[in-house]
Design a protein around this motif. Structure first.
Motif, PDB file in Angstrom:
ATOM      1  N   ASN A  24       0.774  -1.379  -0.009  1.00 22.73           N
ATOM      2  CA  ASN A  24      -0.121  -0.122   0.138  1.00 22.73           C
ATOM      3  C   ASN A  24       0.932   1.271  -0.019  1.00 22.73           C
ATOM      4  O   ASN A  24       0.856   2.008   0.819  1.00 22.73           O
ATOM      5  CB  ASN A  24      -0.992   0.018   1.384  1.00 22.73           C
ATOM      6  N   SER A  25       1.718   1.293  -0.872  1.00 30.55           N
ATOM      7  CA  SER A  25       2.843   2.407  -1.189  1.00 30.55           C
ATOM      8  C   SER A  25       1.867   3.570  -1.690  1.00 30.55           C
ATOM      9  O   SER A  25       0.765   3.371  -2.316  1.00 30.55           O
ATOM     10  CB  SER A  25       4.053   1.997  -1.822  1.00 30.55           C
ATOM     11  N   GLY A  26       2.562   4.800  -1.586  1.00 32.32           N
ATOM     12  CA  GLY A  26       1.948   5.965  -2.054  1.00 32.32           C
ATOM     13  C   GLY A  26       1.282   6.937  -0.853  1.00 32.32           C
ATOM     14  O   GLY A  26       1.865   6.840   0.175  1.00 32.32           O
ATOM     15  N   LEU A  27       0.753   7.778  -1.358  1.00 31.54           N
ATOM     16  CA  LEU A  27       0.392   8.853  -0.594  1.00 31.54           C
ATOM     17  C   LEU A  27      -1.026   8.626   0.453  1.00 31.54           C
ATOM     18  O   LEU A  27      -2.145   8.221  -0.117  1.00 31.54           O
ATOM     19  CB  LEU A  27      -0.283  10.123  -1.219  1.00 31.54           C
ATOM     20  N   LEU A  28      -0.626   8.260   1.581  1.00 30.91           N
ATOM     21  CA  LEU A  28      -1.819   7.608   2.531  1.00 30.91           C
ATOM     22  C   LEU A  28      -2.593   8.523   3.104  1.00 30.91           C
ATOM     23  O   LEU A  28      -3.903   8.347   3.269  1.00 30.91           O
ATOM     24  CB  LEU A  28      -1.007   6.572   3.498  1.00 30.91           C
TER      25      LEU A  28
END
Length: 365
Positions: A24-28
């Motif tokens: 779940n990489s990316g802008l959280l």
């Protein structure tokens, strides 16, 4: 600067489509267009790390491990994940994760480990598949070189250590221009024959939009004929683990002491020595037991990684030495790597490395 200026750069180096399906990489947390002036880098995003970001007025936390792996159905503050998310939102702190996508690039997490161990001639241990596409297009002979150059500039045509790779063959194309057209050659309503070059080249799928834009801008035709084909070949520049060589052979025990020192490991769990000199070393940040067969197949003498289970140690079968140094220990230098990456591109942007040791594993000696 805008948050998406930074994240877009990070994703140009470690595209999100390189991450594993479970990841779940990316802008959280946060908005892409929010202003940021300072970022805190950490391996994990814990409550203490968010408190540190608040104390130092950091608007962004960049962590290797995503704080959110599964869907959150409630925000009651009962778990550390819920509390981290709540605190970040209340204090307008964005959280960005760059996990297995950074693991999988050639200059990523595993290259940092390899550098710490002074490995050379490094290669991806288990390259990923289905990350490439082939572009085929048809261009008038006189404009073929211009189109090729544009495609190469956009990132196509790289195969291993070779660049500007393409296949070209000449042929005859036909078309009849209809009404409301402005044909490059020929006349409306009359079939035209044009000597053309068929150009074939490959590119990583994350560059598709950029490559097609370059094609359309450089191509002389109003209607550009092109085909895209998915390629299932291994992409040698992207994948799990890394294997490299020592400058000179070492005995097994001294090498493990070298690993322990360089990686600042508290302990090294390892299998029995094989009696061979250590020349080739495989590495994988984090949980790397799934790569054991790849390490053996590649001829590694030692496999440095973490999170091997008891029975998995038997699978070495005397073919190499497994050196399990701990999950945190293999990945702790990812913070340095991210700071180097960001500072090189944005030298005036303020970067902080967390002062908090987020390793949940403690040792008694």
């Amino acid at each position: 600067m805008k948050l998406n200026t930074l994240t877009a750069y990070l994703e140009s180096l470690a595209p999100l489509n390189y991450q594993e399906d479970y990841d779940n990489s990316g802008l959280l947390i946060g908005h892409a267009d929010q202003e940021i002036s300072q970022a805190l880098i950490s391996l994990d995003c814990t409550e203490a790390v968010v408190d540190e970001a608040i104390a130092h007025n950091c608007q962004l936390v960049i962590s290797h491990h995503p704080i959110i792996f599964k869907g959150l159905k409630k925000f009651n503050g009962k778990t550390y994940v819920e509390r981290v998310v709540e605190k970040a939102i209340k204090n307008s702190i964005a959280i960005y994760a760059i996990h297995t996508n950074l693991d999988h690039v050639a200059a990523g997490v595993n290259k940092k480990i390899a550098d710490k161990l002074s490995l050379k001639n490094c290669q991806i241990l288990s390259p990923k598949k289905n990350l490439l596409k082939k572009l085929v297009t048809f261009v008038p002979i006189a404009q073929a070189e211009k189109v090729r150059e544009a495609l190469f500039e956009a990132g196509s045509g790289s195969i291993g250590n070779y660049s500007e790779c393409s296949f070209n063959v000449s042929g005859t194309g036909t078309y009849k221009a209809g009404k409301n057209t402005n044909p490059f050659a020929g006349e409306q309503g009359i079939q035209h024959q044009e000597e053309e070059v068929r150009i074939e080249t490959v590119f990583p799928i994350n560059l598709e939009s950029k490559v097609l834009t370059a094609l359309f801008l450089a191509h002389p035709y109003e209607e550009v004929a092109y085909d895209l084909y998915p390629i299932t070949n291994q992409y040698q520049e992207v994948g799990a683990g890394l294997i490299g060589e020592l400058e000179s052979p070492q005995e097994e025990l001294p090498f493990l002491h070298h690993v322990k020192t360089q990686m600042k490991a508290e302990v090294v769990r390892h299998t029995s020595f094989t009696g061979k000199k250590v020349v080739k070393v495989a590495v994988c940040g984090g949980s790397g037991s799934f790569l054991l067969k790849d390490a053996i197949r590649a001829g590694a003498d030692v496999f440095v990684t973490a999170d091997f289970k008891y029975h998995e140690f038997f699978d070495a079968e005397g073919k190499l030495v497994i050196a399990d140094i701990g999950h945190f220990e293999t990945e702790q230098f990812t913070q340095e790597l991210l700071a180097e990456i960001i500072s090189k591109k944005f030298p005036t942007f303020a970067i902080r490395l967390t002062k908090i040791n987020t390793n949940p594993v403690k040792y008694i000696f």
